[in-house]
Scaffold this motif. Structure first.
Motif, PDB file in Angstrom:
ATOM      1  N   LYS A  36      40.014  55.499  42.984  1.00 27.43           N
ATOM      2  CA  LYS A  36      39.716  54.926  44.465  1.00 27.43           C
ATOM      3  C   LYS A  36      39.566  56.689  44.694  1.00 27.43           C
ATOM      4  CE  LYS A  36      40.910  53.653  48.601  1.00 27.43           C
ATOM      5  NZ  LYS A  36      42.111  52.722  49.512  1.00 27.43           N
ATOM      6  N   PRO A  37      38.228  56.162  45.549  1.00 23.94           N
ATOM      7  CA  PRO A  37      37.539  58.395  45.773  1.00 23.94           C
ATOM      8  C   PRO A  37      37.983  58.211  46.642  1.00 23.94           C
ATOM      9  CG  PRO A  37      35.966  56.751  45.768  1.00 23.94           C
ATOM     10  CD  PRO A  37      37.529  55.555  45.764  1.00 23.94           C
ATOM     11  N   SER A  38      38.913  59.574  47.211  1.00 22.35           N
ATOM     12  CA  SER A  38      39.620  60.214  48.220  1.00 22.35           C
ATOM     13  C   SER A  38      37.998  60.175  49.462  1.00 22.35           C
ATOM     14  CB  SER A  38      40.544  61.267  48.088  1.00 22.35           C
ATOM     15  OG  SER A  38      41.394  60.775  47.552  1.00 22.35           O
ATOM     16  N   LEU A  39      39.154  59.464  50.716  1.00 20.50           N
ATOM     17  CA  LEU A  39      37.761  60.356  51.875  1.00 20.50           C
ATOM     18  C   LEU A  39      39.401  61.732  52.421  1.00 20.50           C
ATOM     19  CD1 LEU A  39      38.388  57.145  54.563  1.00 20.50           C
ATOM     20  CD2 LEU A  39      36.328  57.267  52.958  1.00 20.50           C
ATOM     21  N   VAL A  40      37.635  62.837  52.230  1.00 20.08           N
ATOM     22  CA  VAL A  40      38.248  64.226  53.018  1.00 20.08           C
ATOM     23  C   VAL A  40      36.692  63.997  53.711  1.00 20.08           C
ATOM     24  CG1 VAL A  40      38.514  64.418  50.015  1.00 20.08           C
ATOM     25  CG2 VAL A  40      35.826  64.664  51.021  1.00 20.08           C
ATOM     26  N   ASP A  41      37.879  65.487  55.216  1.00 20.84           N
ATOM     27  CA  ASP A  41      36.877  66.022  55.749  1.00 20.84           C
ATOM     28  C   ASP A  41      36.090  67.171  55.240  1.00 20.84           C
ATOM     29  OD1 ASP A  41      38.195  68.310  55.418  1.00 20.84           O
ATOM     30  OD2 ASP A  41      39.808  67.988  56.147  1.00 20.84           O
ATOM     31  N   LYS A  42      35.002  67.143  56.068  1.00 24.90           N
ATOM     32  CA  LYS A  42      33.930  68.282  55.959  1.00 24.90           C
ATOM     33  C   LYS A  42      34.302  69.725  55.709  1.00 24.90           C
ATOM     34  CE  LYS A  42      30.232  70.202  57.770  1.00 24.90           C
ATOM     35  NZ  LYS A  42      29.496  70.902  59.568  1.00 24.90           N
ATOM     36  N   THR A  44      36.838  70.073  53.345  1.00 25.20           N
ATOM     37  CA  THR A  44      36.948  69.899  51.683  1.00 25.20           C
ATOM     38  C   THR A  44      35.918  69.525  51.058  1.00 25.20           C
ATOM     39  OG1 THR A  44      39.453  69.037  52.526  1.00 25.20           O
ATOM     40  CG2 THR A  44      38.805  68.515  50.588  1.00 25.20           C
ATOM     41  N   LEU A  45      35.187  68.558  51.409  1.00 25.70           N
ATOM     42  CA  LEU A  45      34.197  68.654  51.605  1.00 25.70           C
ATOM     43  C   LEU A  45      33.227  69.836  51.133  1.00 25.70           C
ATOM     44  CD1 LEU A  45      32.202  66.395  50.096  1.00 25.70           C
ATOM     45  CD2 LEU A  45      30.738  66.520  51.970  1.00 25.70           C
ATOM     46  N   GLU A  46      32.983  71.167  51.277  1.00 31.41           N
ATOM     47  CA  GLU A  46      32.119  72.051  51.415  1.00 31.41           C
ATOM     48  C   GLU A  46      32.842  73.485  50.374  1.00 31.41           C
ATOM     49  OE1 GLU A  46      32.501  73.746  55.205  1.00 31.41           O
ATOM     50  OE2 GLU A  46      30.062  72.623  55.866  1.00 31.41           O
ATOM     51  N   LYS A  47      35.037  73.157  50.189  1.00 34.63           N
ATOM     52  CA  LYS A  47      35.219  73.131  48.732  1.00 34.63           C
ATOM     53  C   LYS A  47      34.745  72.681  47.394  1.00 34.63           C
ATOM     54  CE  LYS A  47      38.916  75.121  52.414  1.00 34.63           C
ATOM     55  NZ  LYS A  47      40.363  75.319  52.470  1.00 34.63           N
ATOM     56  N   LEU A  59      32.733  66.866  40.893  1.00 37.88           N
ATOM     57  CA  LEU A  59      34.076  67.193  40.538  1.00 37.88           C
ATOM     58  C   LEU A  59      34.204  65.536  42.072  1.00 37.88           C
ATOM     59  CD1 LEU A  59      35.271  70.905  41.783  1.00 37.88           C
ATOM     60  CD2 LEU A  59      35.439  69.243  39.153  1.00 37.88           C
ATOM     61  N   VAL A  60      35.424  65.087  41.809  1.00 35.21           N
ATOM     62  CA  VAL A  60      34.903  63.951  42.430  1.00 35.21           C
ATOM     63  C   VAL A  60      37.645  64.008  43.015  1.00 35.21           C
ATOM     64  CG1 VAL A  60      35.979  61.364  42.760  1.00 35.21           C
ATOM     65  CG2 VAL A  60      33.876  62.642  41.642  1.00 35.21           C
ATOM     66  N   ALA A  61      37.226  63.598  44.484  1.00 30.38           N
ATOM     67  CA  ALA A  61      38.654  63.484  44.368  1.00 30.38           C
ATOM     68  C   ALA A  61      39.332  62.647  44.888  1.00 30.38           C
ATOM     69  CB  ALA A  61      38.990  64.385  45.937  1.00 30.38           C
ATOM     70  N   VAL A  62      40.470  61.660  44.119  1.00 31.57           N
ATOM     71  CA  VAL A  62      40.855  60.980  43.731  1.00 31.57           C
ATOM     72  C   VAL A  62      41.903  60.440  44.657  1.00 31.57           C
ATOM     73  CG1 VAL A  62      38.993  59.845  42.090  1.00 31.57           C
ATOM     74  CG2 VAL A  62      40.963  61.036  42.017  1.00 31.57           C
ATOM     75  N   GLU A  63      42.975  58.711  44.951  1.00 30.38           N
ATOM     76  CA  GLU A  63      43.783  58.685  44.979  1.00 30.38           C
ATOM     77  C   GLU A  63      44.653  58.615  43.826  1.00 30.38           C
ATOM     78  OE1 GLU A  63      44.891  58.461  48.698  1.00 30.38           O
ATOM     79  OE2 GLU A  63      42.355  58.773  49.161  1.00 30.38           O
ATOM     80  N   LEU A  64      46.172  59.221  44.310  1.00 30.50           N
ATOM     81  CA  LEU A  64      46.814  58.445  43.167  1.00 30.50           C
ATOM     82  C   LEU A  64      47.728  57.262  42.858  1.00 30.50           C
ATOM     83  CD1 LEU A  64      48.883  62.099  43.278  1.00 30.50           C
ATOM     84  CD2 LEU A  64      47.141  60.753  41.714  1.00 30.50           C
TER      85      LEU A  64
END
Length: 64
Positions: A36-42, A44-47, A59-64
């Motif tokens: 499940k993709p994580s919802l990230v703030d602006k 974090t997305l820029e980083k 790269l994809v941020a995901v929930e554990l």
């Protein structure tokens, strides 16, 4: 769902090579994982995007 190139055993690679020779087509092997993709703030997305650009990867941020 997230898919990546598979980490294959030698026997798997040999079978895929045989298939490629028989068909004349290159075959890629993917392994898929439920995630499940994580919802990230602006910020974090820029980083994440900055590191993607530096490394030449996606790269994809995901929930554990």
């Amino acid at each position: 769902m997230l898919c990546t190139l598979s980490n294959l055993k030698k026997q798997d690679i040999e079978e895929i090579k045989t298939l490629e020779q028989e068909t004349g087509h290159i075959v890629l092997a993917f392994s898929c994982h439920k995630s499940k993709p994580s919802l990230v703030d602006k910020n974090t997305l820029e980083k994440i995007q900055s590191l993607e650009n530096k490394l030449g990867l996606s790269l994809v941020a995901v929930e554990l």
